[in-house]
Design a protein around this motif. Sequence first.
Motif, PDB file in Angstrom:
ATOM      1  N   ALA A  66       0.825  -1.207   0.000  1.00  0.00           N
ATOM      2  CA  ALA A  66       0.000   0.000   0.000  1.00  0.00           C
ATOM      3  C   ALA A  66       0.862   1.262   0.000  1.00  0.00           C
ATOM      4  CB  ALA A  66      -0.929  -0.006   1.214  1.00  0.00           C
ATOM      5  N   TRP A  67       1.969   1.226   0.702  1.00  0.00           N
ATOM      6  CA  TRP A  67       2.880   2.378   0.725  1.00  0.00           C
ATOM      7  C   TRP A  67       3.496   2.588  -0.657  1.00  0.00           C
ATOM      8  CZ3 TRP A  67       8.101   2.751   3.832  1.00  0.00           C
ATOM      9  CH2 TRP A  67       8.517   4.082   3.852  1.00  0.00           C
ATOM     10  N   LEU A  68       3.955   1.507  -1.284  1.00  0.00           N
ATOM     11  CA  LEU A  68       4.542   1.633  -2.614  1.00  0.00           C
ATOM     12  C   LEU A  68       3.515   2.098  -3.635  1.00  0.00           C
ATOM     13  CD1 LEU A  68       6.908  -1.481  -2.788  1.00  0.00           C
ATOM     14  CD2 LEU A  68       7.387   0.835  -1.959  1.00  0.00           C
ATOM     15  N   ASP A  69       2.258   1.664  -3.477  1.00  0.00           N
ATOM     16  CA  ASP A  69       1.193   2.140  -4.367  1.00  0.00           C
ATOM     17  C   ASP A  69       1.076   3.663  -4.303  1.00  0.00           C
ATOM     18  OD1 ASP A  69       0.506  -0.375  -5.292  1.00  0.00           O
ATOM     19  OD2 ASP A  69      -1.103  -0.657  -3.832  1.00  0.00           O
ATOM     20  N   VAL A  70       1.086   4.205  -3.099  1.00  0.00           N
ATOM     21  CA  VAL A  70       0.965   5.654  -2.912  1.00  0.00           C
ATOM     22  C   VAL A  70       2.159   6.373  -3.530  1.00  0.00           C
ATOM     23  CG1 VAL A  70       0.990   7.495  -1.187  1.00  0.00           C
ATOM     24  CG2 VAL A  70      -0.484   5.517  -0.871  1.00  0.00           C
ATOM     25  N   LEU A  71       3.367   5.863  -3.267  1.00  0.00           N
ATOM     26  CA  LEU A  71       4.562   6.510  -3.803  1.00  0.00           C
ATOM     27  C   LEU A  71       4.585   6.486  -5.331  1.00  0.00           C
ATOM     28  CD1 LEU A  71       7.261   5.125  -1.321  1.00  0.00           C
ATOM     29  CD2 LEU A  71       6.262   7.418  -1.339  1.00  0.00           C
ATOM     30  N   SER A  72       4.065   5.416  -5.912  1.00  0.00           N
ATOM     31  CA  SER A  72       4.094   5.296  -7.371  1.00  0.00           C
ATOM     32  C   SER A  72       3.089   6.213  -8.060  1.00  0.00           C
ATOM     33  CB  SER A  72       3.829   3.845  -7.786  1.00  0.00           C
ATOM     34  OG  SER A  72       2.502   3.462  -7.474  1.00  0.00           O
ATOM     35  N   THR A  73       2.067   6.650  -7.341  1.00  0.00           N
ATOM     36  CA  THR A  73       1.035   7.518  -7.928  1.00  0.00           C
ATOM     37  C   THR A  73       1.135   8.960  -7.435  1.00  0.00           C
ATOM     38  OG1 THR A  73      -0.521   6.856  -6.182  1.00  0.00           O
ATOM     39  CG2 THR A  73      -0.565   5.592  -8.226  1.00  0.00           C
ATOM     40  N   ASP A  74       2.196   9.255  -6.705  1.00  0.00           N
ATOM     41  CA  ASP A  74       2.371  10.592  -6.131  1.00  0.00           C
ATOM     42  C   ASP A  74       2.743  11.588  -7.238  1.00  0.00           C
ATOM     43  OD1 ASP A  74       2.579  12.608  -4.320  1.00  0.00           O
ATOM     44  OD2 ASP A  74       4.390  11.882  -3.336  1.00  0.00           O
ATOM     45  N   GLY A  75       2.505  12.858  -6.945  1.00  0.00           N
ATOM     46  CA  GLY A  75       2.874  13.893  -7.899  1.00  0.00           C
ATOM     47  C   GLY A  75       4.359  14.182  -7.898  1.00  0.00           C
ATOM     48  N   ARG A  76       5.067  13.706  -6.874  1.00  0.00           N
ATOM     49  CA  ARG A  76       6.508  13.930  -6.782  1.00  0.00           C
ATOM     50  C   ARG A  76       7.230  12.608  -6.992  1.00  0.00           C
ATOM     51  NH1 ARG A  76       9.987  15.955  -1.437  1.00  0.00           N
ATOM     52  NH2 ARG A  76      12.029  15.977  -2.481  1.00  0.00           N
ATOM     53  N   ALA A  77       8.334  12.657  -7.716  1.00  0.00           N
ATOM     54  CA  ALA A  77       9.120  11.445  -7.958  1.00  0.00           C
ATOM     55  C   ALA A  77       9.798  10.984  -6.669  1.00  0.00           C
ATOM     56  CB  ALA A  77      10.169  11.708  -9.032  1.00  0.00           C
ATOM     57  N   THR A  78       9.866   9.682  -6.478  1.00  0.00           N
ATOM     58  CA  THR A  78      10.545   9.079  -5.334  1.00  0.00           C
ATOM     59  C   THR A  78      11.542   8.045  -5.833  1.00  0.00           C
ATOM     60  OG1 THR A  78       8.666   9.359  -3.835  1.00  0.00           O
ATOM     61  CG2 THR A  78      10.278   7.671  -3.259  1.00  0.00           C
ATOM     62  N   HIS A  79      12.734   8.082  -5.290  1.00  0.00           N
ATOM     63  CA  HIS A  79      13.760   7.074  -5.570  1.00  0.00           C
ATOM     64  C   HIS A  79      13.947   6.274  -4.283  1.00  0.00           C
ATOM     65  CE1 HIS A  79      17.118   6.057  -8.473  1.00  0.00           C
ATOM     66  NE2 HIS A  79      17.388   5.272  -7.442  1.00  0.00           N
TER      67      HIS A  79
ATOM     68  N   ASP B 182      -2.361  -1.046   6.461  1.00  0.00           N
ATOM     69  CA  ASP B 182      -2.413  -0.245   5.228  1.00  0.00           C
ATOM     70  C   ASP B 182      -1.709   1.093   5.459  1.00  0.00           C
ATOM     71  OD1 ASP B 182      -3.066   1.318   3.037  1.00  0.00           O
ATOM     72  OD2 ASP B 182      -5.092   0.507   2.857  1.00  0.00           O
ATOM     73  N   MET B 183      -0.605   1.295   4.765  1.00  0.00           N
ATOM     74  CA  MET B 183       0.213   2.484   4.972  1.00  0.00           C
ATOM     75  C   MET B 183      -0.253   3.692   4.172  1.00  0.00           C
ATOM     76  SD  MET B 183       2.880   2.351   7.056  1.00  0.00           S
ATOM     77  CE  MET B 183       4.171   3.370   6.330  1.00  0.00           C
ATOM     78  N   ALA B 184      -1.194   3.512   3.275  1.00  0.00           N
ATOM     79  CA  ALA B 184      -1.543   4.585   2.339  1.00  0.00           C
ATOM     80  C   ALA B 184      -1.982   5.849   3.070  1.00  0.00           C
ATOM     81  CB  ALA B 184      -2.633   4.108   1.377  1.00  0.00           C
ATOM     82  N   GLN B 185      -3.006   5.754   3.879  1.00  0.00           N
ATOM     83  CA  GLN B 185      -3.522   6.942   4.560  1.00  0.00           C
ATOM     84  C   GLN B 185      -2.549   7.458   5.605  1.00  0.00           C
ATOM     85  OE1 GLN B 185      -6.154   8.725   3.622  1.00  0.00           O
ATOM     86  NE2 GLN B 185      -6.231   7.233   1.930  1.00  0.00           N
ATOM     87  N   ALA B 186      -1.839   6.540   6.267  1.00  0.00           N
ATOM     88  CA  ALA B 186      -0.884   6.953   7.295  1.00  0.00           C
ATOM     89  C   ALA B 186       0.231   7.803   6.694  1.00  0.00           C
ATOM     90  CB  ALA B 186      -0.306   5.719   7.986  1.00  0.00           C
ATOM     91  N   TRP B 187       0.726   7.416   5.522  1.00  0.00           N
ATOM     92  CA  TRP B 187       1.781   8.178   4.860  1.00  0.00           C
ATOM     93  C   TRP B 187       1.270   9.549   4.402  1.00  0.00           C
ATOM     94  CZ3 TRP B 187       6.742   8.752   4.429  1.00  0.00           C
ATOM     95  CH2 TRP B 187       7.304   9.407   3.333  1.00  0.00           C
ATOM     96  N   LYS B 188       0.088   9.568   3.820  1.00  0.00           N
ATOM     97  CA  LYS B 188      -0.472  10.839   3.363  1.00  0.00           C
ATOM     98  C   LYS B 188      -0.672  11.802   4.536  1.00  0.00           C
ATOM     99  CE  LYS B 188      -2.962   8.874  -0.602  1.00  0.00           C
ATOM    100  NZ  LYS B 188      -4.311   8.556  -1.160  1.00  0.00           N
ATOM    101  N   LYS B 189      -1.113  11.280   5.653  1.00  0.00           N
ATOM    102  CA  LYS B 189      -1.335  12.123   6.828  1.00  0.00           C
ATOM    103  C   LYS B 189      -0.020  12.683   7.359  1.00  0.00           C
ATOM    104  CE  LYS B 189      -4.586  13.750   9.484  1.00  0.00           C
ATOM    105  NZ  LYS B 189      -5.678  14.581   8.916  1.00  0.00           N
TER     106      LYS B 189
END
Length: 377
Positions: free
Chosen positions: A200-213, A333-340
């Motif tokens: 779930a965390w990787l899903d969020v990072l892959s769809t973010d507006g900013r690039a992540t390495h 699920d890390m998605a909402q936790a990371w966004k917050k």
Amino acid sequence: MKARWDIFCSVVDNYGDIGVTWRLARQLVAEHACDVRLWVDDLRAFERMCPEIDVQLSQQWQAGVDVRHWPAEWPATSAADVVIAAFACQLPPDYMEAMAACARTPLWMNLDYLSAEDWVVGCHRLPSVKFKGVQKYFFFPGFRPGTGGLLREAGLLDQRQAFQRDAVARETFLQDMGVFPAADAQLISLFAYENAGLAAWLDVLSTDGRATHLLVPEGRILGDVQRWLGVQGLAAGAVHQRGALTVQVLPFVPQAHYDRLLWCCDFNAVRGEDSFVRAQWAGRPLLWHIYRQDEDIHLDKLDAFLALYTAALSPAARTALIAMWQVWNAGGDMAQAWKKLLEHWPEVSRHAESWCLEQGLQADLATALVQFYESWI
């Protein structure tokens, strides 16, 4: 005469224990002129951290430390002036007899696990069991005054700050490791145990507006990364991109290189004890994957650290950071936790640096051990 130290390390936790004892042994030699033997029962695990190790040798010198293989059949060996059993490992019975036979009784310490729990201060340096008149003492690393502090080499924080201010040094270091992030990409390191919450965390990072390495040193989390990518045979050197996320697998590196990797990153996910402490010295926001223990007692340690670490944060930032750490350690699920957490990024970033500098005011672990020995004799 220089004090002779014996440090015993039984490798049980995927490099965390050898990571701590190897740093400690080197610092005792380099900064306190101690004569140190480091006894390690698994030299192949040690080799990952110190490639110069010859796993076939029973005795060798590395960085001024007398490295010994701890064999099943214990050789006749005299006891040292100071004896450290790292993480409650059991000393060889014949060595304990050698301690008891010494004309001057050695200082025997159990270097315990790192914890922020309140009771640690009360137990630090207290006597434990005896063996034929040889007294063992508890010695607890920690974050509070009244504990043994954290491993920190002299000048470490100055070196880190100078490195982080030097864009050329950071770029050169990363390029030497084969890392070429996009100019605007955020750098995240990921060193963790297996975790169901990773996808779930990787899903969020892959769809973010900013690039992540995302930099992933070889380790136990690699299987989860591989499943998310849908590839086989993921190994050091692999680079995969999905959307805004670039995933790069790094080889296991020596400790000094890992420190600089943490210094380069904007966010560090770490595990166990050694990398957890080093991420704090990086002065950057971090995420800790604590080692799981029976009956979930590790969660008490997690909560104790979070209470201490987040005390100076605003209520909203504190809630977001605690929630993310708890979700990660539950495999949720890390998605909402990371966004917050991202909503409070400036505050969390400032806090990581101030926490680092605050911890740097305390005596480091090696110095605290030496001071205890000096007061004891």
